[in-house]
Scaffold this motif. Structure first.
Motif, PDB file in Angstrom:
ATOM      1  N   PRO A   1      88.605 -12.166  40.776  1.00 54.55           N
ATOM      2  CA  PRO A   1      90.029 -12.029  40.432  1.00 54.55           C
ATOM      3  C   PRO A   1      90.879 -11.413  41.537  1.00 54.55           C
ATOM      4  CG  PRO A   1      88.660 -11.381  38.574  1.00 54.55           C
ATOM      5  CD  PRO A   1      87.739 -11.596  39.730  1.00 54.55           C
ATOM      6  N   SER A   2      90.233 -10.723  42.484  1.00 51.51           N
ATOM      7  CA  SER A   2      90.978 -10.128  43.604  1.00 51.51           C
ATOM      8  C   SER A   2      90.918 -10.999  44.852  1.00 51.51           C
ATOM      9  CB  SER A   2      90.411  -8.735  43.919  1.00 51.51           C
ATOM     10  OG  SER A   2      90.491  -7.883  42.804  1.00 51.51           O
ATOM     11  N   ASP A   3      90.477 -12.251  44.682  1.00 54.01           N
ATOM     12  CA  ASP A   3      90.370 -13.213  45.786  1.00 54.01           C
ATOM     13  C   ASP A   3      89.367 -12.782  46.851  1.00 54.01           C
ATOM     14  OD1 ASP A   3      92.125 -15.047  44.710  1.00 54.01           O
ATOM     15  OD2 ASP A   3      93.883 -14.159  45.664  1.00 54.01           O
ATOM     16  N   VAL A   4      88.337 -12.074  46.429  1.00 49.01           N
ATOM     17  CA  VAL A   4      87.220 -11.737  47.311  1.00 49.01           C
ATOM     18  C   VAL A   4      86.088 -12.717  47.017  1.00 49.01           C
ATOM     19  CG1 VAL A   4      85.491  -9.998  47.903  1.00 49.01           C
ATOM     20  CG2 VAL A   4      87.845  -9.301  47.405  1.00 49.01           C
ATOM     21  N   MET A   5      85.547 -13.336  48.066  1.00 50.26           N
ATOM     22  CA  MET A   5      84.435 -14.266  47.863  1.00 50.26           C
ATOM     23  C   MET A   5      83.181 -13.471  47.507  1.00 50.26           C
ATOM     24  SD  MET A   5      83.851 -17.492  47.767  1.00 50.26           S
ATOM     25  CE  MET A   5      85.161 -18.231  48.768  1.00 50.26           C
ATOM     26  N   ARG A   6      82.598 -13.795  46.352  1.00 44.34           N
ATOM     27  CA  ARG A   6      81.439 -13.046  45.870  1.00 44.34           C
ATOM     28  C   ARG A   6      80.279 -13.989  45.566  1.00 44.34           C
ATOM     29  NH1 ARG A   6      83.342  -7.831  44.394  1.00 44.34           N
ATOM     30  NH2 ARG A   6      81.358  -7.273  43.432  1.00 44.34           N
ATOM     31  N   VAL A   7      79.077 -13.445  45.697  1.00 45.89           N
ATOM     32  CA  VAL A   7      77.865 -14.131  45.260  1.00 45.89           C
ATOM     33  C   VAL A   7      77.498 -13.562  43.898  1.00 45.89           C
ATOM     34  CG1 VAL A   7      75.443 -14.630  45.736  1.00 45.89           C
ATOM     35  CG2 VAL A   7      77.068 -14.428  47.628  1.00 45.89           C
ATOM     36  N   TYR A   8      77.361 -14.434  42.921  1.00 47.96           N
ATOM     37  CA  TYR A   8      76.957 -14.029  41.577  1.00 47.96           C
ATOM     38  C   TYR A   8      75.486 -14.398  41.409  1.00 47.96           C
ATOM     39  CZ  TYR A   8      81.951 -13.528  40.847  1.00 47.96           C
ATOM     40  OH  TYR A   8      83.264 -13.133  40.957  1.00 47.96           O
ATOM     41  N   PHE A   9      74.685 -13.425  41.000  1.00 46.27           N
ATOM     42  CA  PHE A   9      73.244 -13.650  40.971  1.00 46.27           C
ATOM     43  C   PHE A   9      72.604 -12.994  39.755  1.00 46.27           C
ATOM     44  CE2 PHE A   9      74.092  -9.835  43.446  1.00 46.27           C
ATOM     45  CZ  PHE A   9      73.106  -8.933  43.089  1.00 46.27           C
ATOM     46  N   TYR A  10      71.390 -13.428  39.471  1.00 39.10           N
ATOM     47  CA  TYR A  10      70.589 -12.865  38.385  1.00 39.10           C
ATOM     48  C   TYR A  10      69.521 -11.966  38.983  1.00 39.10           C
ATOM     49  CZ  TYR A  10      66.511 -12.718  35.293  1.00 39.10           C
ATOM     50  OH  TYR A  10      65.414 -12.303  34.575  1.00 39.10           O
ATOM     51  N   ASN A  11      69.406 -10.770  38.421  1.00 38.89           N
ATOM     52  CA  ASN A  11      68.403  -9.805  38.867  1.00 38.89           C
ATOM     53  C   ASN A  11      67.514  -9.458  37.675  1.00 38.89           C
ATOM     54  OD1 ASN A  11      66.941  -7.621  39.821  1.00 38.89           O
ATOM     55  ND2 ASN A  11      68.656  -6.712  40.913  1.00 38.89           N
ATOM     56  N   PRO A  12      66.215  -9.724  37.742  1.00 39.42           N
ATOM     57  CA  PRO A  12      65.348  -9.504  36.573  1.00 39.42           C
ATOM     58  C   PRO A  12      64.895  -8.069  36.360  1.00 39.42           C
ATOM     59  CG  PRO A  12      64.064 -10.416  38.371  1.00 39.42           C
ATOM     60  CD  PRO A  12      65.492 -10.359  38.859  1.00 39.42           C
ATOM     61  N   ASN A  13      65.497  -7.101  37.054  1.00 40.53           N
ATOM     62  CA  ASN A  13      64.927  -5.748  37.023  1.00 40.53           C
ATOM     63  C   ASN A  13      65.443  -4.877  35.881  1.00 40.53           C
ATOM     64  OD1 ASN A  13      67.513  -5.077  37.798  1.00 40.53           O
ATOM     65  ND2 ASN A  13      66.857  -3.621  39.345  1.00 40.53           N
ATOM     66  N   ASN A  14      65.985  -5.458  34.816  1.00 39.35           N
ATOM     67  CA  ASN A  14      66.401  -4.752  33.597  1.00 39.35           C
ATOM     68  C   ASN A  14      67.776  -4.108  33.681  1.00 39.35           C
ATOM     69  OD1 ASN A  14      63.709  -5.168  32.473  1.00 39.35           O
ATOM     70  ND2 ASN A  14      63.060  -3.504  33.808  1.00 39.35           N
ATOM     71  N   ASP A  15      68.216  -3.724  34.858  1.00 37.84           N
ATOM     72  CA  ASP A  15      69.538  -3.111  34.998  1.00 37.84           C
ATOM     73  C   ASP A  15      70.081  -3.474  36.366  1.00 37.84           C
ATOM     74  OD1 ASP A  15      71.832  -1.643  35.066  1.00 37.84           O
ATOM     75  OD2 ASP A  15      70.876   0.313  34.865  1.00 37.84           O
ATOM     76  N   SER A  16      71.038  -4.395  36.394  1.00 31.76           N
ATOM     77  CA  SER A  16      71.508  -4.925  37.677  1.00 31.76           C
ATOM     78  C   SER A  16      72.542  -4.039  38.352  1.00 31.76           C
ATOM     79  CB  SER A  16      72.105  -6.328  37.467  1.00 31.76           C
ATOM     80  OG  SER A  16      71.138  -7.197  36.927  1.00 31.76           O
ATOM     81  N   GLY A  17      73.122  -3.096  37.633  1.00 30.58           N
ATOM     82  CA  GLY A  17      74.155  -2.258  38.225  1.00 30.58           C
ATOM     83  C   GLY A  17      73.550  -1.159  39.074  1.00 30.58           C
ATOM     84  N   GLN A  18      73.519  -1.360  40.380  1.00 31.46           N
ATOM     85  CA  GLN A  18      72.833  -0.419  41.263  1.00 31.46           C
ATOM     86  C   GLN A  18      73.668  -0.113  42.498  1.00 31.46           C
ATOM     87  OE1 GLN A  18      69.335  -2.764  41.955  1.00 31.46           O
ATOM     88  NE2 GLN A  18      68.249  -1.942  40.193  1.00 31.46           N
ATOM     89  N   ASP A  19      73.394   1.045  43.066  1.00 30.24           N
ATOM     90  CA  ASP A  19      74.011   1.450  44.327  1.00 30.24           C
ATOM     91  C   ASP A  19      72.965   1.274  45.415  1.00 30.24           C
ATOM     92  OD1 ASP A  19      75.148   2.661  46.509  1.00 30.24           O
ATOM     93  OD2 ASP A  19      75.731   4.497  45.471  1.00 30.24           O
TER      94      ASP A  19
END
Length: 683
Positions: free
Chosen positions: A582-600
Motif C-alpha cells: 500500500p505504500s508503493d514499496v516492492m515486497r516479496v510475500y512468502f510462506y514461512n513454516p516456522n509457526n510464527d513468521s513475525g521476526q526481527d
C-alpha cells in the motif's frame, strides 16, 4: 529511618537475607565446581547445584539472585544435554507440566531456564541461540498460560504432590511479573495473541488456553487487573459468548436446547454472530458446531450465514450440498470446532470446482485409518472424538488455511512447506498423500524415475516422531521426512547443492528447474553474489522480468538471522508473490513454516505479517531486504534469461546487508581466509 524490613533490633541484617547470602555462597561454589568439571563428570556435580538453587528459590530475593547468575549457570553446564539446552526450541505450553512436577530437579531447572530467558529479554545476557525479542515473546506466552501462578495459592492437589516445592513457581512468576511489569502482562499478552491470530495458524490450542486464562482472571473477584485487559473482551467472547444465545456461556447442552426453540429470526442472529466472531479472530467457539449441526438439517441459507460465506462460498455450498453436509456431520464437533473455519475458507477458495477434489473428499469421509494412524492421532490429540473426525478436521483446516501449516518443534520445514504448497496449489495431490499415509502407512514418491517408499527409506531429518503438529502433518510428515532425506542421500555424491535436484522432485513439477545458490557448498563462502542477485531480480522483480507475476509458488532457502543479525541457520520457505504494498514499496510475500513468521532478523530487517498488504498466513519484506537473506532460489530457465540491469547502488545496498549479517564470515578474500561458518545443509 531504619525499619524492621531493613535491620533487626541488634542492627544486623534480617535472618532471611543472611540465610540467602549463605546459600548463594554455597551456590557459587557449586557452580564453579560444575564449570570446572569435564562434560562426562558434570552429571555428578549437577545435583548439588540444583539442590542449592532450589533452596535459594524459596528465599525472598532468590529469583533475582539466580537471574543475575543466569549466564554463569548456563556456561557451567546446568542445561547441558537436556531439552533446555536449546532455548529457541522450547514450547511455552510444556512449562505448566514442568512447574507442576513432583520432581524437584524438574521444577528447578525449568525455573532456571525462565530466569535465563528473562536475563536475555532484559538485555543482560546476549545469548547465541535466542534473541531478546524471542525470549520476551516466549516469556509472555509462558506467563499467559500460567497466570494462575500469579494470583492463586497452591491447591490441595499441589500441596499433596509438591509440598513446599509449589512455592517455587509462584516466587518465580512474581519475579517475572515485577521485572516485566504487572500492568503490561495482560495487555502485552493480548497484543501477542492478536499478532499470532493475524497469521491464521491451523494450530490454535495454545492461543485458546491463553484466552481461557484471561477469562478466568477476569471472572475471579479476588484478582484485580486494574485497567489492563480491556482489549480481551473480543477474544473471550469469540470463544465463550459470540452470540445472544450463549453470551453467558451456559454450556453446550443448554445451548442445544435453546436452539430447538428458536425461530428463524433468532437463528439468523445466532448465525451472524458466530460468523462475525469466527472471521474476526480465526477462532471457533465450541458452541459454533452445535449451531451448524442444528442448521444442517433445517436451513441451507442459514448454514451459509453461519459459515460467513460470500457469493463464491454460497455457490460452492449449493453445488456440493451433500458433500458439505456430510463433512459437517463427520468432522464438525465441539472438540473439532476449528473444522468450521477450515470448511468456510475451503468453500471460499472454490477448490471444490477442481474435478478431483470433491471425489477425493468423499474418499476421505469413508477412509479406513490404519491402527498406527488411529493410535497416533489419539495419543497426540486425545480421544474426545474419533481419529477419523480429527483427521477430517485437519484436512479441512489445511485446505482452507494452506499458509497456516506449522512445522512445530521439529527440523521438518521441507515437509511442512510441501504440505502447504500442495494445499495451496494442488489440493487433490495433498488428499492423495493423506489417503496413502493414513490408510496404508506408506507413501511412494518418485525421484528421477525411481520409486522411493517411505517405509523402505532410512531415517529422516527428525530424530524422533513429531507430536506437536496438526492432524494431517501428524500422519503425513514422518513419511515425507524419510522420503526427503532419502532423496538427499541419492544426491550425496553429486557436485553442488542437493536441493537443485530434490526440490522439483519433492514439491512438484511447478518448481523451477533453474537453480541458483550464492554459497559455495565446499567452503561455505559467498560465491558469485552479484550474478546470483541479478538472476533473482530478473526472475522475480516485476520491474525487471517484464512485469510477469509469479504463477506457481516456488521453494527457496533463506539464511535466518537473529535480532543482532547473527547467523542462525538455513531455512526453507515458499515465495508466493511479488508486488507493491500500500505504500508503493516492492515486497516479496512468502510462506514461512516456522509457526510464527513475525521476526526481527537484525540490521533493521523486520518481517511483517500484517499491515503491508499481507494476506492471512503471508510474511513479507521489501525486495532488497528479502534478497539479502536469500541464498537459494528456483526459476524457469526457459523464461527471460538475461541478467537484470539493476543499478550498482541497489546491488551494493543488498550486498552490504549480507556482509553485515550472515555473510560477515563468508566473504572470500585472496589475502585473508575467513572462517567459513556452517555450510549450507538441509534447510
Amino acid at each position: 529511618m531504619a525499619t524492621n524490613r531493613d535491620t533487626q533490633d541488634n542492627g544486623q541484617p534480617p535472618a532471611s537475607d543472611e540465610k540467602l547470602q549463605g546459600l548463594l555462597a554455597h551456590l557459587d561454589e557449586a557452580i564453579a565446581l560444575l564449570g570446572e568439571a569435564r562434560d562426562f563428570a558434570k552429571p555428578g556435580k549437577l545435583p548439588r547445584v540444583l539442590d542449592t538453587a532450589r533452596r535459594v528459590l524459596l528465599q525472598p530475593g532468590g529469583a533475582a539472585a539466580l537471574e543475575s547468575r543466569a549466564r554463569a549457570l548456563e556456561e557451567a553446564g546446568v542445561f547441558l544435554d537436556s531439552d533446555w539446552a536449546t532455548p529457541q526450541y522450547l514450547l511455552p505450553y510444556l512449562t505448566t507440566y514442568s512447574l507442576k512436577s513432583a520432581e524437584a530437579n524438574t521444577v528447578v531447572i525449568e525455573a532456571l531456564s525462565e530466569l535465563r530467558l528473562l536475563a536475555v529479554a532484559k538485555g543482560d545476557y546476549s545469548h547465541t541461540l535466542i534473541s531478546a525479542e524471542q525470549a520476551h515473546h516466549y516469556l509472555t506466552q509462558v506467563m499467559a498460560l500460567n497466570l494462575w501462578l500469579l494470583f492463586s495459592t497452591p491447591s490441595e492437589a499441589e500441596r499433596e504432590t509438591q509440598g513446599r516445592l509449589a512455592q517455587i513457581p509462584r516466587h518465580l512468576f512474581r519475579h517475572l511479573a515485577e521485572r516485566i511489569g504487572y500492568e503490561h502482562i495482560i495487555d502485552k499478552l493480548i497484543e501477542e495473541i492478536w499478532r499470532i491470530l493475524q497469521q491464521r495458524p491451523i494450530q490454535v490450542d495454545s492461543v485458546k488456553q491463553m484466552i481461557t486464562q484471561i477469562a478466568i482472571c477476569q471472572a475471579d473477584p479476588d484478582i484485580d487487573l486494574g485497567i489492563s485487559g480491556q482489549g480481551a473482551d473480543r477474544l473471550v467472547s469469540s470463544l465463550y459468548g459470540p452470540s445472544q444465545g450463549c453470551r453467558e456461556d451456559p454450556g453446550l447442552e443448554v445451548y442445544r436446547e435453546r436452539l430447538a426453540s428458536m425461530d428463524n429470526a433468532a437463528l439468523q442472529g445466532e448465525a451472524t454472530g458466530f460468523a462475525r466472531a469466527m472471521h474476526d479472530t480465526g477462532l471457533v467457539s465450541p458452541y459454533h458446531p452445535v449451531l451448524l449441526r442444528h442448521l444442517v438439517d433445517h436451513n441451507d441459507h442459514l448454514l451459509a450465514e453461519a459459515l460467513g460465506l460470500s457469493s463464491t462460498g454460497r455457490d460452492c455450498l449449493m453445488c456440493y450440498r451433500e458433500l458439505v453436509h456430510a463433512l459437517i456431520r463427520s468432522a464438525v464437533h465441539p472438540p473439532t470446532s476449528q473444522a468450521v473455519y477450515g470448511l468456510a475458507l475451503m468453500l471460499e477458495r472454490g477448490i471444490l470446482y477442481q474435478p478431483p477434489v470433491a471425489p477425493a473428499l468423499w474418499r476421505q469421509l469413508g477412509l479406513s485409518l490404519s491402527e498406527w494412524s488411529q493410535a497416533r492421532l489419539n495419543l497426540a490429540l486425545g480421544e474426545a472424538v474419533s481419529p477419523r473426525a480429527r483427521l477430517l478436521e485437519g484436512v479441512l483446516c489445511m485446505l482452507g488455511l494452506p499458509l497456516g501449516v506449522g512445522q512445530g518443534n521439529n527440523p521438518t520445514c521441507q515437509s511442512a512447506r510441501a504440505l502447504s504448497m500442495w494445499a495451496y496449489n494442488d489440493p487433490d495431490y495433498l488428499l492423495q498423500m493423506v489417503a496413502w499415509a493414513a490408510r496404508d502407512d506408506e507413501i511412494v514418491m518418485h525421484f528421477e524415475g525411481e520409486a522411493i517408499s517411505s517405509m523402505a527409506s532410512l531415517g529422516g531429518v527428525a530424530q524422533s516422531l513429531p507430536m506437536d503438529l496438526d492432524p494431517v502433518s501428524l500422519i503425513v510428515v514422518p513419511h515425507l521426512d524419510r522420503i526427503y532425506a532419502e532423496m538427499g542421500r541419492r544426491c550425496a555424491d553429486r557436485e553442488g547443492d542437493p536441493h537443485r535436484w530434490v526440490n522439483p522432485e519433492f514439491h512438484g513439477w511447478w518448481s523451477g528447474r533453474g537453480f541458483r545458490i550464492n554459497v559455495d557448498v565446499a567452503t561455505g563462502q559467498l560465491h558469485e553474489l552479484e550474478t546470483f542477485l541479478r538472476h533473482f531480480y530478473a526472475s522475480y522483480h516485476p520491474y525487471y522480468n517484464g512485469n510477469q507475476p509469479l504463477i506457481h509458488p516456488q521453494p527457496a532457502g533463506i539464511a535466518v538471522t537473529d535480532s543482532a543479525a547473527r547467523f542462525i541457520g538455513w531455512h526453507a520457505i515458499t515465495i508466493l508473490r511479488v508486488s507493491l504494498d500500500p505504500s508503493d514499496v516492492m515486497r516479496v510475500y512468502f510462506y514461512n513454516p516456522n509457526n510464527d513468521s513475525g521476526q526481527d532478523w537484525g540490521d533493521d530487517v523486520r518481517v511483517s505479517t500484517a499491515g503491508s498488504g499481507e494476506r492471512f498466513g503471508e510474511a513479507s519484506l521489501p525486495f532488497e531486504q528479502f534478497a539479502s537473506r536469500l541464498y537459494i532460489f528456483h526459476y524457469d530457465p526457459l523464461e527471460r534469461g538475461e541478467l537484470a540491469q539493476i543499478s550498482q547502488e541497489e546491488l551494493d545496498r543488498v550486498t552490504q546487508y549480507i556482509h553485515r549479517s550472515w555473510g560477515a564470515d563468508r566473504i572470500p578474500s585472496a589475502d585473508f581466509q575467513a572462517d567459513s561458518g556452517p555450510r549450507p545443509q538441509d534447510y
